[in-house]
Design an enzyme around this catalytic site. Structure first.
Site, PDB file in Angstrom:
ATOM      1  CG  HIS A 149     -11.869  64.601  60.136  1.00 52.53           C
ATOM      2  ND1 HIS A 149     -12.009  63.607  61.078  1.00 52.53           N
ATOM      3  CD2 HIS A 149     -12.584  64.185  59.055  1.00 52.53           C
ATOM      4  CE1 HIS A 149     -12.769  62.638  60.598  1.00 52.53           C
ATOM      5  NE2 HIS A 149     -13.121  62.963  59.364  1.00 52.53           N
ATOM      6  NE  ARG A 162     -13.148  59.541  55.814  1.00 54.24           N
ATOM      7  CZ  ARG A 162     -12.193  60.465  55.814  1.00 54.24           C
ATOM      8  NH1 ARG A 162     -11.025  60.189  55.263  1.00 54.24           N
ATOM      9  NH2 ARG A 162     -12.380  61.650  56.369  1.00 54.24           N
ATOM     10  CG  HIS A 202     -17.791  56.757  55.050  1.00 53.32           C
ATOM     11  ND1 HIS A 202     -16.935  57.741  54.590  1.00 53.32           N
ATOM     12  CD2 HIS A 202     -18.308  57.227  56.226  1.00 53.32           C
ATOM     13  CE1 HIS A 202     -16.940  58.764  55.433  1.00 53.32           C
ATOM     14  NE2 HIS A 202     -17.750  58.462  56.440  1.00 53.32           N
ATOM     15  CE1 TYR A 215     -13.870  56.412  63.121  1.00 52.27           C
ATOM     16  CE2 TYR A 215     -13.157  58.675  62.872  1.00 52.27           C
ATOM     17  CZ  TYR A 215     -13.684  57.531  62.338  1.00 52.27           C
ATOM     18  OH  TYR A 215     -14.030  57.498  61.017  1.00 52.27           O
ATOM     19  NE  ARG A 258     -13.330  63.952  53.460  1.00 56.79           N
ATOM     20  CZ  ARG A 258     -12.277  64.651  53.871  1.00 56.79           C
ATOM     21  NH1 ARG A 258     -11.176  64.671  53.127  1.00 56.79           N
ATOM     22  NH2 ARG A 258     -12.318  65.342  54.998  1.00 56.79           N
ATOM     23  CE  LYS A 283     -15.747  66.544  52.747  1.00 57.54           C
ATOM     24  NZ  LYS A 283     -16.707  66.526  53.873  1.00 57.54           N
TER      25      LYS A 283
END
Length: 318
Positions: free
Chosen positions: A283, A260, A257, A292, A156, A180
């Site tokens: 994720h 990415r 992004h 995807y 990210r 995160k």
């Protein structure tokens, strides 16, 4: 927002920060969404804490009437779900009014991405500019390192610009990324990314020693004089668009992004496992990575068309 609701929202945000390690941007987003819902609920004569399912349906209908996209409505509902789950868990409410609400229906949107040729042109432009001498050499080396790292790891942009300077001391081909919720993950580095990062690190050390980079060492790999101390992601996004224009790539197609997305799409197109890509992207849920799957579907279709005996036989007959 009445006083009781305000106190509950404050307690909710404190919990998200302390127990779940939510990022500042996430907390601010929750606060804005809850304040917006509270503002509308006040016009209905109620508040967040006492809202009923019908009150919340009316709020979602209001958002739809205002032209909000289903994805934006779903984000607001997600904030409300988290808030009411917290109230229920803490005994501040005896029910969860969002439990019977349906999520706004939204179409499947595919992420923008770049072809392998486009990425090669972009990186090639950055490498050529980094190799040139003269003024702003450090900025050009920085851009080359940023792009090589981003495409090699799929980080990210917030993770990329806030990398610590200590990564320069690592000798291995892996990078530890803090994502995160302060979760760490290990990602491999390409040789090109390692070379670009080292060239930039050496130039940064030289300019720091001369006093050209502020005269003191920074804890960040990409230092800045701004409040955060590291390169703002908006600055990187702006410079990336400028680089794309010089490389002959349509500026509207490019953003950090998008790179990415290109990282993930190109891996899957070349045989990578969806679970492995999930780990590399950071994720927490495989459903996020499944955006995807169109890449996998295309790959499987080509696999069957090119290798299935009946498909081969049909081609011969044609």
């Amino acid at each position: 927002m009445n006083d009781l609701s305000a106190a509950h929202v404050e307690a909710f945000l404190e919990m998200m920060s302390a127990e779940r390690g939510a990022a500042v941007n996430t907390l601010q987003s929750y606060e804005r969404d809850l304040e917006d819902a509270s503002s509308h609920l006040r016009t209905l004569g109620t508040g967040l804490t006492g809202a009923t399912p019908d009150d919340l349906r009316a709020y979602l209908a209001h958002l739809s009437g205002q032209g909000f996209k289903p994805s934006s409505q779903a984000r607001r509902l997600s904030a409300l779900r988290q808030f009411y789950k917290f109230l229920y868990a803490e005994g501040m409410r005896g029910d969860d009014p969002t439990g019977i609400l349906d999520a706004p229906k939204k179409g499947r949107s595919l992420p923008k991405t770049l072809s392998v040729d486009d990425v090669s042109r972009l990186i090639g432009q950055a490498e050529t500019e980094a190799a040139a001498g003269g003024p702003d050499r450090l900025a050009r080396l920085r851009m080359h390192a940023l792009i090589e790292l981003l495409y090699a790891t799929g980080m990210r942009v917030s993770e990329l610009v806030s990398l610590p300077a200590s990564v320069l001391a690592q000798n291995g081909r892996f990078l530890v990324i803090r994502g995160k919720g302060n979760k760490e993950r290990l990602v491999p580095l390409s040789q090109a990314a390692i070379r670009a990062m080292r060239a930039y690190g050496e130039a940064l050390a030289e300019e720091t020693a001369k006093g050209d980079a502020g005269g003191r060492e920074s804890p960040w790999l990409f230092p800045s004089s701004g409040k955060q101390g590291f390169l703002p992601r908006q600055v990187f996004a702006r410079d990336l668009k400028s680089l794309a224009a010089r490389a002959g790539i349509r500026v509207a197609m490019i953003s950090p992004h998008v790179l990415r997305h290109a990282f993930a799409s190109h891996l899957l197109a070349n045989g990578a496992d969806l679970r492995a890509v999930q780990e590399l992207l950071g994720h927490s849920d495989i459903s996020t990575t499944q955006i995807y799957t169109h890449v996998l579907e295309e790959r499987l279709h080509n696999l069957v068309q090119n290798h299935h005996p009946l498909a081969k036989q049909a081609k011969k007959q044609d």
